[in-house]
Design a protein around this motif. Structure first.
Motif, short mmCIF file in Angstrom:
data_model
loop_
_atom_site.label_atom_id
_atom_site.label_comp_id
_atom_site.label_asym_id
_atom_site.label_seq_id
_atom_site.Cartn_x
_atom_site.Cartn_y
_atom_site.Cartn_z
N ASP A 9 3.29 -2.20 7.95
CA ASP A 9 2.65 -0.95 7.56
C ASP A 9 1.10 -1.93 6.58
OD1 ASP A 9 4.30 0.10 9.54
OD2 ASP A 9 6.12 0.69 7.89
N ASP A 10 1.47 -2.56 6.12
CA ASP A 10 1.03 -2.94 5.39
C ASP A 10 -0.71 -3.72 5.42
OD1 ASP A 10 2.24 -2.08 3.68
OD2 ASP A 10 3.49 -3.46 3.16
N GLY A 12 -3.33 -4.12 7.38
CA GLY A 12 -4.54 -3.80 7.64
C GLY A 12 -5.35 -3.57 5.75
N SER A 13 -4.47 -4.21 4.62
CA SER A 13 -4.56 -4.26 3.19
C SER A 13 -4.94 -5.87 3.25
CB SER A 13 -4.27 -3.51 2.72
OG SER A 13 -2.69 -4.35 2.58
N LEU A 14 -4.37 -6.77 4.44
CA LEU A 14 -4.90 -7.88 3.86
C LEU A 14 -6.56 -8.61 4.13
CD1 LEU A 14 -1.65 -9.00 5.81
CD2 LEU A 14 -1.40 -8.61 3.73
N ASP A 15 -6.69 -9.74 3.40
CA ASP A 15 -7.79 -10.12 3.86
C ASP A 15 -7.35 -11.17 5.00
OD1 ASP A 15 -6.59 -12.68 2.95
OD2 ASP A 15 -7.79 -12.41 0.80
N GLU A 18 -4.77 -13.74 4.62
CA GLU A 18 -3.29 -13.34 4.78
C GLU A 18 -2.50 -13.00 5.96
OE1 GLU A 18 -4.84 -10.14 1.79
OE2 GLU A 18 -3.94 -11.29 -0.21
N ALA A 68 -3.26 -5.80 12.19
CA ALA A 68 -4.19 -5.90 11.38
C ALA A 68 -5.93 -6.25 11.21
CB ALA A 68 -3.54 -7.69 10.30
N ARG A 69 -6.36 -6.03 12.51
CA ARG A 69 -7.64 -6.28 12.74
C ARG A 69 -7.62 -6.48 14.40
NH1 ARG A 69 -7.06 -7.29 8.31
NH2 ARG A 69 -8.04 -8.49 6.92
#
Length: 270
Positions: A9-10, A12-15, A18, A68-69
């Motif tokens: 769930d989180d 998408g906020s990772l670089d 990460e 995430a991507r």
């Protein structure tokens, strides 16, 4: 055990660093959990095979990358290319490098995730370490703490890949290097049969790593390790001393310039 990755769930906020680290950790959790149970082998021909754990680990990695991507493409060892053909960015994934080791109960394997020409991560499912790079620095995460990687040739241990094929034979054969008088004076050979050995060079656990082959820079097997070693400050070239890529062949990674030069002279003489 490797700590569980961040919640999808989180993601998408990772670089990108990460994301690579979380994806490698997700694959490593699957590999660790599947160890010791009965495996289903998936024949690839020529004596090569994958297992159901390879496939499951790749799916776990894909789950992190998709969350995430979602616009990125992925080239996986087991599933091939996935995602849009027009995607500008591509992830290179080897979910279980050292399948034969794993299948016979040897805990020498790696989970490799690399963004093409970008950040990368390598996880050791049994050592509990994740090696990662943002492209400029290289670190290892162990027990929730990060430490910089510091390559050194002090161990004098050189990991040599003896697995076929041998495209450079008879001009270069790894077994000839091991028989070189200079090699036995200066080094001691090791054979891990997994690209985890590349992370060990970056971490100072190995003095160098040698493998035959063609252009390995964009290989799902080697991309993460090459990125990690470059960022750690290792000397990374082909077996002919040329930069890794189309101009080079195989891979010679050393902790320092002196070790690299010494091994390169032996390779040229073998």
């Amino acid at each position: 055990m490797i700590n569980s990755p961040a919640s999808l769930d989180d993601a998408g906020s990772l670089d990108d660093t990460e994301v690579a680290t979380a994806a490698a950790r997700a694959g490593a959790e699957v590999v660790n959990a599947g160890y010791g149970r009965r495996l289903t082998r998936l024949d690839k021909g020529a004596g090569d095979f994958a297992t159901d754990v390879d496939v499951a680990a790749e799916e776990a990695i894909l789950g992190v990358l998709r969350a995430a991507r979602p616009g990125d493409a992925v080239l996986g060892e087991e599933g091939g290319r996935r995602g849009s053909a027009d995607a500008v960015r591509q992830w290179l994934v080897d979910p279980l490098c050292g399948t034969l080791n794993y299948a016979v109960g040897t805990m020498l394997v790696a989970v490799n995730v690399a963004l093409r020409d970008g950040p990368a991560a390598m996880a050791d499912p049994f050592g509990g370490e994740v090696f990662f790079t943002d492209g400029a620095t290289a670190r290892v995460r162990r027990d929730g703490a990060d430490a910089p990687l510091a390559p050194t040739a002090a161990t004098r241990l050189v990991d040599v890949n003896l697995d076929p094929p041998f495209p450079s034979a008879p001009r270069f054969r790894a077994v000839d290097l091991l028989a070189h008088p200079g090699f036995v004076r200066h080094f001691r050979p090791r054979v891990a049969s997994t690209t985890l050995a590349l992370a060990w060079v970056a971490a100072g656990k190995r003095a160098a790593y040698v493998t035959d082959g063609g252009d390995l820079s964009q290989s799902v097997h080697f991309a993460a390790g090459i990125a990690l070693c470059k960022a750690a400050g290792c000397v990374v070239t082909g077996l002919d001393g040329a930069p890794v890529g189309r101009a080079g062949r195989g891979l010679l990674v050393a902790a320092d310039a002196e070790t690299h030069a010494l091994l390169l002279s032996m390779i040229r003489a073998s």
